[in-house]
Design a protein around this motif. Sequence first.
Motif, PDB file in Angstrom:
ATOM      1  N   VAL A   1       0.839  -1.212   0.000  1.00  0.00           N
ATOM      2  CA  VAL A   1       0.000   0.000   0.000  1.00  0.00           C
ATOM      3  C   VAL A   1       0.866   1.251   0.000  1.00  0.00           C
ATOM      4  O   VAL A   1       0.605   2.216  -0.717  1.00  0.00           O
ATOM      5  CB  VAL A   1      -0.952  -0.011   1.216  1.00  0.00           C
TER       6      VAL A   1
ATOM      7  N   PRO B   1      -2.987   2.550  -2.676  1.00  0.00           N
ATOM      8  CA  PRO B   1      -3.959   1.596  -2.131  1.00  0.00           C
ATOM      9  C   PRO B   1      -4.761   0.884  -3.196  1.00  0.00           C
ATOM     10  O   PRO B   1      -5.099  -0.293  -3.038  1.00  0.00           O
ATOM     11  CB  PRO B   1      -4.852   2.480  -1.254  1.00  0.00           C
TER      12      PRO B   1
ATOM     13  N   TYR C   1      -9.746   4.785   1.463  1.00  0.00           N
ATOM     14  CA  TYR C   1      -8.835   5.300   0.437  1.00  0.00           C
ATOM     15  C   TYR C   1      -9.515   5.721  -0.861  1.00  0.00           C
ATOM     16  O   TYR C   1      -8.907   6.419  -1.662  1.00  0.00           O
ATOM     17  CB  TYR C   1      -7.738   4.273   0.157  1.00  0.00           C
TER      18      TYR C   1
END
Length: 463
Positions: free
Chosen positions: A76, A89, A150
Amino acid sequence: MDAKDRFHLTRFSYHNHLTAVVQDRETELPALLPLIYLQSWGLSRAINTVQQHMVSICQWYNYWQTKHNRSFDEMVFERDTYGASLLAPLNALDAALSDYAGFTGYINYGQRHADIGAETGLHQFVISSATLDVRLGSLTQFFIFLVKRYVSSRYTGLNSREQKSLFDSYRFRFQSARRDACGRLSVRSRQSFKNTSGTPVIVRERSLTKQEMDAIVLCARPSTSRLANTLNPWQKHPDSSQIAKVQIRNYLVIRLLSNYGLRLGELLLLRTRSLIPYESGTGHALAVTTYEGNGDPRKVPPRLKNSWSERLVELAPEDVTLWEMYVEHLRGKPSHPFLLVNSRKNQAPLSIRAAQEIFDRLYEALDRHFPSLCRPEIGGTLITLNPHMFRFTWATETFQALVEKDSCDFEAAKDRLRQLGGWSDTSPMPQKYAARYIAKSANDANVRRVNGLRQQHRLSDSK
């Protein structure tokens, strides 16, 4: 977990609340994303719930480390050629989607190899399909949390409509990947459809029918000095003096769950002083509260689901009488304040496992004395019995009573049900029971219409 695994589960106490987190053995620090997930979702939840999710996440992190030789956090937070941390992400989530089948094989075959896919054809499963479904369900919830975090304007340049579309796309794909990896499960037996070909598929609500509740009451009713209940599954005990105590205790458990919709944790937290008389002297209320004392000897102490669970519930007079008889004549005088005690000499409070065994024994009695309710081959649909089914039944019947007997509109009925059941203001559960009531009412109306048409046809034929 194997000792060579990089990640492991660690328990710790946070404000006197036991919880768990995934810890990295290399850094001796918690893994970042599971820690954020715990902080946002899990700190107020019971240790069993948190641990169920963290076990799945820990297995995922070890699988990812084994297969890619780096942690999922590192995927990530990638680094560029200059060593600066980059947030990627969506790339990580896309990679996770493509690795669902591999992870399924990894945990299905004992977490030995990260390159075993679901298509290998091996059949040496080390976990049941129900456990596999729980693992994948918990992991899917973690991924959907990451999507919510995200896929936002803070981390992407998308507008609100594009964010919603992307979020719905990820959610659908993760849920589809879970279904494809594990197979659909039947609602009641939690057995995989693809593993039970040839057996009938049973689809039903999780609440109990009137016939099932009547049978449960018949089996759970205690014996008396004048009339023995041969259906009761608690007829024997090494100490014969404990038989009446166990029967009445378990009958009290059934009545508290079915009449007031208590969760299992709420039931096990009840103390003898939880029964509070009204100042007017015309009734009693049950105080569902947390326990702040130090006298709970249980290894896994029960906890309330959230702060909304604390509430007062009025008890019917017959339940007050049963409560007082159990406390004054059968419970004994243990050192702890909890209402329900086991039948051993130590008189410890009833544990979660012991409480679940009550329903296992009760189901065995139902299967033996009422096979038409339990066995699919002769039309039965009650394939299992657990304490939360009584809460579903209570909520379904209470919502119907609020609408039909108390003449509440739907919003008022949902508000009252929310207060009685200990749901938060934002909980979707009351709305689900409202939708279930609408569907049931529509089906009942349609059946009445069909019956009316049939009667009209019979009258016309007779003329």
